[in-house]
Motif scaffolding. Structure first.
Motif, PDB file in Angstrom:
ATOM      1  N   UNK A 179       0.758  -0.734   0.216  1.00 55.57           N
ATOM      2  CA  UNK A 179       0.198   0.089   0.137  1.00 55.57           C
ATOM      3  C   UNK A 179       0.832   1.141   0.377  1.00 55.57           C
ATOM      4  N   UNK A 180       0.167   2.199  -1.080  1.00 52.52           N
ATOM      5  CA  UNK A 180       1.289   3.877  -0.314  1.00 52.52           C
ATOM      6  C   UNK A 180       0.361   4.412   0.496  1.00 52.52           C
ATOM      7  N   UNK A 181       1.467   5.057   1.129  1.00 57.46           N
ATOM      8  CA  UNK A 181       1.287   5.338   2.592  1.00 57.46           C
ATOM      9  C   UNK A 181       0.144   6.994   2.481  1.00 57.46           C
ATOM     10  N   UNK A 182      -0.504   7.161   2.487  1.00 51.38           N
ATOM     11  CA  UNK A 182      -1.270   8.031   2.094  1.00 51.38           C
ATOM     12  C   UNK A 182      -1.892   8.666   3.081  1.00 51.38           C
ATOM     13  N   UNK A 183      -1.991  10.216   3.916  1.00 56.49           N
ATOM     14  CA  UNK A 183      -2.946  10.395   5.350  1.00 56.49           C
ATOM     15  C   UNK A 183      -3.777  11.731   5.035  1.00 56.49           C
ATOM     16  N   UNK A 184      -4.359  11.842   5.944  1.00 59.30           N
ATOM     17  CA  UNK A 184      -5.156  12.496   5.561  1.00 59.30           C
ATOM     18  C   UNK A 184      -5.281  13.660   6.985  1.00 59.30           C
ATOM     19  N   UNK A 185      -4.814  14.757   6.718  1.00 62.63           N
ATOM     20  CA  UNK A 185      -4.795  15.677   7.563  1.00 62.63           C
ATOM     21  C   UNK A 185      -5.729  16.746   7.688  1.00 62.63           C
ATOM     22  N   UNK A 186      -6.655  17.472   8.881  1.00 62.89           N
ATOM     23  CA  UNK A 186      -6.979  18.167   8.860  1.00 62.89           C
ATOM     24  C   UNK A 186      -6.483  19.228   8.961  1.00 62.89           C
ATOM     25  N   UNK A 187      -7.622  20.596   8.149  1.00 67.05           N
ATOM     26  CA  UNK A 187      -6.341  22.032   8.381  1.00 67.05           C
ATOM     27  C   UNK A 187      -7.040  22.485   9.162  1.00 67.05           C
ATOM     28  N   UNK A 188      -6.794  23.539   9.819  1.00 67.68           N
ATOM     29  CA  UNK A 188      -6.733  23.995  11.423  1.00 67.68           C
ATOM     30  C   UNK A 188      -7.189  25.643  10.789  1.00 67.68           C
ATOM     31  N   UNK A 189      -6.047  25.933   9.740  1.00 68.74           N
ATOM     32  CA  UNK A 189      -6.970  27.387   8.892  1.00 68.74           C
ATOM     33  C   UNK A 189      -6.042  27.212   7.089  1.00 68.74           C
ATOM     34  N   UNK A 190      -6.951  28.435   6.828  1.00 67.44           N
ATOM     35  CA  UNK A 190      -6.980  27.718   5.765  1.00 67.44           C
ATOM     36  C   UNK A 190      -5.837  27.406   4.482  1.00 67.44           C
ATOM     37  N   UNK A 191      -5.439  27.121   3.767  1.00 71.82           N
ATOM     38  CA  UNK A 191      -3.982  26.645   2.895  1.00 71.82           C
ATOM     39  C   UNK A 191      -4.644  27.395   2.226  1.00 71.82           C
TER      40      UNK A 191
END
Length: 282
Positions: free
Chosen positions: A266-278
């Motif tokens: 499997x390819x390592x992928x993560x979900x990052x919740x944004x605290x402030x807008x990118x």
């Protein structure tokens, strides 16, 4: 891709994971809205567009923006997609989406590597039925995203006469004859052979496809010379990525590799919740 079946499968996968509700997210976030990004931690070939489209139908409150398409290569650090909506919904669907996209992108990446070894030839790379139960449709789709082709999807697709069929029937000739009597004109007959006599029998009995099983490149090349050009030749049986180039020089048409689906990482992928807008994405 059977999108109706995919939607049903995803509903089952979400039901298995979410149960009666994500008690952690529901307790902390209530009705909060948020955003998150799925980021690759390793390179790969993306396979997940169809999954995201089906998730949209199941969770219309979620909005997705894709930055890659199925079959596109990506590098580590690449933002693959963005999701907006209720934080509880984003977090409760995260694991199923990640599990599938990571798995399928790994298969697509391994297939892409295998296909790259056939450059300059007409040889096709195919999968097998060595897939994860319940995920065959998706894993075979991932092979296509990587540039490969699909072998039969199930036992009802085509005749594939293997060693046990031949042993019980008594000969290659008898097995092919019975298959021809039972099948219609739209169904091809493939036979697996393991020695020179079986190759001769399969040719004489007019098989549509001959599979050269568990042989080396030189043996395969010798057998290919005995098979008329109108018969498709497939090489199978423990073929590794490093052996592909040698097998492309044998005269075969297809190389089928079970490892594409049973051994791809499997390819390592993560979900990052944004605290402030990118404001920008890689």
């Amino acid at each position: 891709m059977n999108r109706f079946l995919l939607k049903q499968q995803l509903a089952d996968f979400f039901s298995e994971d979410i149960g009666y509700g994500d008690i952690t997210s529901n307790a902390i976030f209530k009705d909060e809205q948020g955003e998150g990004v799925f980021v690759a931690k390793a390179p790969g070939v993306f396979c997940g567009e169809e999954i995201i489209n089906a998730v949209k139908e199941l969770y219309p409150e979620l909005g997705f923006t894709l930055f890659v398409r199925d079959g596109e290569s990506f590098s580590a650090g690449k933002t693959l997609l963005k999701v907006k909506g209720p934080v509880t919904c984003i977090l409760s669907t995260e694991r199923v989406i990640l599990n599938l996209v990571q798995r399928l992108s790994g298969i697509a990446a391994m297939t892409h590597e295998a296909v790259s070894r056939t450059a300059g030839t007409q040889v096709k790379i195919s999968d097998t039925r060595k897939t994860t139960p319940g995920l065959r449709m998706l894993e075979k789709y991932a092979v296509r995203c990587g540039g490969g082709i699909n072998h039969r999807f199930g036992l009802d697709d085509a005749f594939l006469i293997k060693d046990n069929h031949i042993a019980r029937a008594g000969s290659v000739t008898t097995a092919i004859k019975k298959a021809k009597q039972a099948g219609g004109h739209m169904v091809k007959i493939e036979v697996e052979v393991e020695n020179t006599d079986q190759v001769k029998e399969a040719v004489a009995a007019e098989a549509d496809v001959i599979m050269l099983d568990n042989c080396g490149p030189q043996q395969a090349a010798d057998w290919c010379k005995m098979i008329p050009s109108h018969i498709t030749v497939e090489i199978s049986g423990g073929v590794t990525i490093s052996q592909i180039e040698a097998f492309t020089q044998t005269g075969a048409d297809v190389i089928s590799i079970g490892a594409l689906t049973h051994s791809a990482g499997s390819v390592d992928i993560s979900l990052d919740i944004l605290v402030k807008e990118r404001t920008s994405y890689v």
